[in-house]
Design a protein around this motif. Structure first.
Motif, PDB file in Angstrom:
ATOM      1  N   LEU A 280      18.993  57.028  59.275  1.00 41.74           N
ATOM      2  CA  LEU A 280      18.202  58.225  58.975  1.00 41.74           C
ATOM      3  C   LEU A 280      18.881  59.108  57.935  1.00 41.74           C
ATOM      4  CD1 LEU A 280      16.845  59.247  62.500  1.00 41.74           C
ATOM      5  CD2 LEU A 280      15.601  58.158  60.632  1.00 41.74           C
ATOM      6  N   ILE A 281      20.178  58.933  57.751  1.00 41.68           N
ATOM      7  CA  ILE A 281      20.911  59.677  56.718  1.00 41.68           C
ATOM      8  C   ILE A 281      21.054  58.843  55.451  1.00 41.68           C
ATOM      9  CG2 ILE A 281      23.131  60.747  56.133  1.00 41.68           C
ATOM     10  CD1 ILE A 281      23.444  61.383  59.140  1.00 41.68           C
ATOM     11  N   GLU A 282      21.338  57.556  55.603  1.00 42.65           N
ATOM     12  CA  GLU A 282      21.618  56.688  54.448  1.00 42.65           C
ATOM     13  C   GLU A 282      20.373  56.190  53.729  1.00 42.65           C
ATOM     14  OE1 GLU A 282      25.785  54.330  54.663  1.00 42.65           O
ATOM     15  OE2 GLU A 282      24.168  53.490  55.856  1.00 42.65           O
ATOM     16  N   LYS A 283      19.309  55.905  54.450  1.00 39.75           N
ATOM     17  CA  LYS A 283      18.177  55.194  53.850  1.00 39.75           C
ATOM     18  C   LYS A 283      17.180  56.069  53.077  1.00 39.75           C
ATOM     19  CE  LYS A 283      19.718  51.282  55.270  1.00 39.75           C
ATOM     20  NZ  LYS A 283      20.356  50.381  54.298  1.00 39.75           N
ATOM     21  N   PRO A 284      16.916  57.335  53.482  1.00 40.61           N
ATOM     22  CA  PRO A 284      15.936  58.122  52.712  1.00 40.61           C
ATOM     23  C   PRO A 284      16.355  58.289  51.256  1.00 40.61           C
ATOM     24  CG  PRO A 284      16.389  59.180  54.826  1.00 40.61           C
ATOM     25  CD  PRO A 284      17.395  58.080  54.674  1.00 40.61           C
ATOM     26  N   GLU A 285      15.398  58.100  50.359  1.00 36.80           N
ATOM     27  CA  GLU A 285      15.695  58.306  48.941  1.00 36.80           C
ATOM     28  C   GLU A 285      15.652  59.787  48.588  1.00 36.80           C
ATOM     29  OE1 GLU A 285      12.851  55.786  47.053  1.00 36.80           O
ATOM     30  OE2 GLU A 285      13.915  53.933  47.618  1.00 36.80           O
ATOM     31  N   ASP A 286      14.891  60.565  49.357  1.00 36.52           N
ATOM     32  CA  ASP A 286      14.838  62.020  49.175  1.00 36.52           C
ATOM     33  C   ASP A 286      16.029  62.637  49.919  1.00 36.52           C
ATOM     34  OD1 ASP A 286      14.328  64.746  49.270  1.00 36.52           O
ATOM     35  OD2 ASP A 286      12.159  64.500  49.508  1.00 36.52           O
ATOM     36  N   GLN A 287      16.996  63.142  49.156  1.00 34.07           N
ATOM     37  CA  GLN A 287      18.215  63.670  49.776  1.00 34.07           C
ATOM     38  C   GLN A 287      17.968  64.931  50.588  1.00 34.07           C
ATOM     39  OE1 GLN A 287      21.235  62.020  49.973  1.00 34.07           O
ATOM     40  NE2 GLN A 287      19.740  60.505  49.249  1.00 34.07           N
ATOM     41  N   GLN A 288      16.889  65.651  50.291  1.00 27.47           N
ATOM     42  CA  GLN A 288      16.556  66.823  51.099  1.00 27.47           C
ATOM     43  C   GLN A 288      16.170  66.396  52.515  1.00 27.47           C
ATOM     44  OE1 GLN A 288      16.999  69.980  50.515  1.00 27.47           O
ATOM     45  NE2 GLN A 288      16.119  70.582  52.481  1.00 27.47           N
ATOM     46  N   VAL A 289      15.464  65.275  52.614  1.00 29.42           N
ATOM     47  CA  VAL A 289      15.095  64.753  53.943  1.00 29.42           C
ATOM     48  C   VAL A 289      16.351  64.326  54.700  1.00 29.42           C
ATOM     49  CG1 VAL A 289      13.886  62.897  55.172  1.00 29.42           C
ATOM     50  CG2 VAL A 289      12.805  64.027  53.224  1.00 29.42           C
ATOM     51  N   ALA A 290      17.274  63.659  54.007  1.00 32.95           N
ATOM     52  CA  ALA A 290      18.528  63.248  54.649  1.00 32.95           C
ATOM     53  C   ALA A 290      19.281  64.471  55.162  1.00 32.95           C
ATOM     54  CB  ALA A 290      19.393  62.463  53.662  1.00 32.95           C
ATOM     55  N   MET A 320      32.694  52.856  66.162  1.00 30.09           N
ATOM     56  CA  MET A 320      33.669  53.807  65.595  1.00 30.09           C
ATOM     57  C   MET A 320      33.392  54.076  64.116  1.00 30.09           C
ATOM     58  SD  MET A 320      34.956  54.612  68.315  1.00 30.09           S
ATOM     59  CE  MET A 320      35.796  56.001  67.540  1.00 30.09           C
ATOM     60  N   ASN A 321      32.951  53.061  63.369  1.00 30.51           N
ATOM     61  CA  ASN A 321      32.581  53.289  61.961  1.00 30.51           C
ATOM     62  C   ASN A 321      31.427  54.277  61.854  1.00 30.51           C
ATOM     63  OD1 ASN A 321      34.527  51.610  60.899  1.00 30.51           O
ATOM     64  ND2 ASN A 321      33.188  49.832  60.728  1.00 30.51           N
ATOM     65  N   ASP A 322      30.434  54.109  62.725  1.00 31.68           N
ATOM     66  CA  ASP A 322      29.283  55.019  62.688  1.00 31.68           C
ATOM     67  C   ASP A 322      29.661  56.419  63.162  1.00 31.68           C
ATOM     68  OD1 ASP A 322      27.694  53.073  61.645  1.00 31.68           O
ATOM     69  OD2 ASP A 322      26.636  52.596  63.512  1.00 31.68           O
ATOM     70  N   VAL A 323      30.534  56.505  64.177  1.00 33.23           N
ATOM     71  CA  VAL A 323      31.003  57.817  64.637  1.00 33.23           C
ATOM     72  C   VAL A 323      31.694  58.548  63.494  1.00 33.23           C
ATOM     73  CG1 VAL A 323      32.712  58.970  66.112  1.00 33.23           C
ATOM     74  CG2 VAL A 323      31.166  57.274  67.104  1.00 33.23           C
ATOM     75  N   ASP A 324      32.569  57.858  62.775  1.00 30.56           N
ATOM     76  CA  ASP A 324      33.289  58.487  61.656  1.00 30.56           C
ATOM     77  C   ASP A 324      32.316  58.917  60.554  1.00 30.56           C
ATOM     78  OD1 ASP A 324      35.653  58.045  62.982  1.00 30.56           O
ATOM     79  OD2 ASP A 324      36.181  56.219  61.866  1.00 30.56           O
ATOM     80  N   PHE A 325      31.372  58.045  60.218  1.00 28.32           N
ATOM     81  CA  PHE A 325      30.395  58.363  59.166  1.00 28.32           C
ATOM     82  C   PHE A 325      29.565  59.586  59.552  1.00 28.32           C
ATOM     83  CE2 PHE A 325      26.001  58.102  57.736  1.00 28.32           C
ATOM     84  CZ  PHE A 325      26.151  58.003  56.357  1.00 28.32           C
ATOM     85  N   LEU A 326      29.031  59.570  60.781  1.00 32.84           N
ATOM     86  CA  LEU A 326      28.166  60.662  61.215  1.00 32.84           C
ATOM     87  C   LEU A 326      28.938  61.972  61.324  1.00 32.84           C
ATOM     88  CD1 LEU A 326      26.107  58.709  63.898  1.00 32.84           C
ATOM     89  CD2 LEU A 326      25.219  59.625  61.746  1.00 32.84           C
TER      90      LEU A 326
END
Length: 477
Positions: A280-290, A320-326
């Motif tokens: 939901l953060i990485e895939k939207p092309e509209d950065q405002q939506v992210a 753990m990778n996703d925890v760090d990213f989020l």
């Protein structure tokens, strides 16, 4: 096991049209699988079908050689005959136990070698879907759901897509089966969706039959962890499409998934929810939506859950990778957030609480007029919460906010009346919760009063009375 599935699906970034992943094994054995194991032990008297002329000699010889003489490579040696025989059996045999057995044979043929779907998809029989779609209407539940499983495999394991009308029919059936109360085969329904939604072209068809809102309404109803995992998996594969990732929170996905993450005791459920959040953060092309998705996650207390997961230090590398990213992305969004952004996100989430921004006189002086932006979107949401919410804290805070808006915006009383807010606040004067009654009374006073200096003194006195344990104001309400 799930980690392998996860990494394979991520190859979609190199192939945007489809997600090719190996068939993940379901942890809990489904009712369909248990029943299929029992049906495999059956003995069908094919000779009696031949004698009664319900099947041809060719059909009889083929099925006996395959079923009773162990010629397991027969479908590969005679693919045209295989398709004709099985499609003929499915179309013309009416007895439930025989149809059950035939469907298990077909499913086993496909499961042994995925490339065998072409045997049926290239059949000369005409519309390959119709015989199996018709079986979805049978009374026997095993026949319905084994037919559904076969349809999913034929639709997903062949490069030619399912035709639009047949696809709509099938996805609508799956959606209705998901909504059915106490459906013993719900794991099998979810499994079919897990397969179908890996194909990008099928994702928008699922959206068009109201599939995403159905998934989320079921997840909000607290199903068992296995079904929970499967349905969140469906959301995950949907979010590989950038447009669907942008639409997802319009269905209230983030609050529902945040609740699941908070309550999760199974690592596989935690892993898949985090994977959805990352998409939901990485895939939207509209950065405002992210950015809005980040803010919504913060509002739903996802940072707190990330902190707990960080302390636990799972051995699962993906978690753990996703925890760090989020953590990194959510912390950054908090730093960029104005007090009004925080307030707007909280209101839109529907999860009002006594956060500092509500009680800040400075906030209301500077931002009351901004509640009129976007067609009074935030005001309309507050009034909607006053009408629909059952949470006493949400109701109390919404009453307070309506009162502060009226107090700081000159035309506020008129606008709130137009939106039906005054009526809703007055209705809450008789609410069972004393805090709701108290805040409703204060809001009504702000809606009615003209002398703000007088009201200020009254509010101060009432606050002192409340703190000293007096409940007279609430009791009168």
């Amino acid at each position: 096991m799930d980690t392998k599935v996860r990494r394979d699906v991520e190859t979609e970034r190199y192939n945007p049209k489809k997600v090719y992943i190996r068939e993940d094994m379901i942890a809990a054995t489904s009712v369909l699988q248990i029943r299929a194991s029992e049906i495999r032990q059956s003995q069908i008297n094919w000779q009696s079908y031949l004698q009664s002329q319900m099947i041809t000699q060719r059909d009889h010889d083929f099925i006996v050689n395959l079923d009773q003489r162990g010629q397991k490579d027969l479908p590969d040696r005679n693919p045209e005959g295989c398709a004709d025989v099985f499609l003929n059996l499915v179309a013309h045999i009416s007895k439930d136990n025989t149809i059950q057995y035939v469907l298990v044979l077909i499913d086993d043929i496909l499961s042994e070698d995925k490339s065998r779907v072409k045997i049926f998809r290239n059949a000369r029989h005409g519309n390959v879907w119709q015989p199996f779609l018709s079986l979805l209407n049978r009374q026997d539940e095993f026949v319905q759901h084994m037919s559904s499983r076969i349809i999913a495999k034929l639709a997903c394991w062949h490069p030619q897509l399912m035709e639009k009308s047949d696809l709509h029919h099938y996805l609508s059936w799956l959606k209705d089966e998901l909504k059915m109360n106490n459906n013993d085969y719900i794991q099998s329904v979810a499994r079919c969706l897990q397969m179908m939604l890996r194909v990008d072209e099928y994702r928008f068809a699922f959206l068009s039959v109201d599939g995403i809102s159905t998934l989320l309404s079921i997840l909000a109803s607290r199903v068992n962890f296995q079904v929970q995992y499967q349905l969140v998996f469906c959301l995950w594969v949907l979010t590989f499409n950038p447009l669907l990732a942008e639409k997802m929170n319009k269905f209230n996905a983030i609050p529902i998934l945040a609740d699941i993450l908070s309550d999760s005791v199974k690592e596989k459920v935690t892993r898949i929810v985090l994977a959805v959040f990352r998409n939901l953060i990485e895939k939207p092309e509209d950065q405002q939506v992210a950015k809005e998705h980040c803010i919504a996650m913060v509002q739903c207390k996802v940072l707190k859950q990330l902190s707990i997961l960080e302390q636990k230090r799972s051995d699962d590398e993906d978690i753990m990778n996703d925890v760090d990213f989020l953590n990194e992305r959510l912390q950054a969004s908090v730093q960029d957030l104005s007090s009004f952004d925080q307030y707007a996100t909280e209101v839109k989430s529907g999860r009002l609480e006594w956060s500092p921004v509500h009680k800040s006189a400075k906030f209301w002086r500077e931002n009351a007029a901004r509640l009129n932006e976007r067609g009074q979107e935030l005001l309309r949401t507050l009034v909607h919460l006053l009408e629909k919410s059952r949470d006493p804290v949400v109701l109390a805070v919404a009453c307070y906010d309506v009162g502060e808006y009226v107090r700081h915006y000159p035309r506020g009383k008129h606008i709130i009346e137009q939106l039906g807010g005054k009526q809703r606040v007055m209705y809450l004067l008789s609410h069972e919760d004393p805090n709701v009654r108290y805040e409703a009374l204060l809001a009504v006073q702000k809606l009615m009063v003209h002398n703000w200096e007088y009201l200020g003194k009254q509010l101060e006195k009432e606050q002192i009375d409340k703190q000293s344990g007096g409940t007279a104001v609430g009791a009168k309400a």
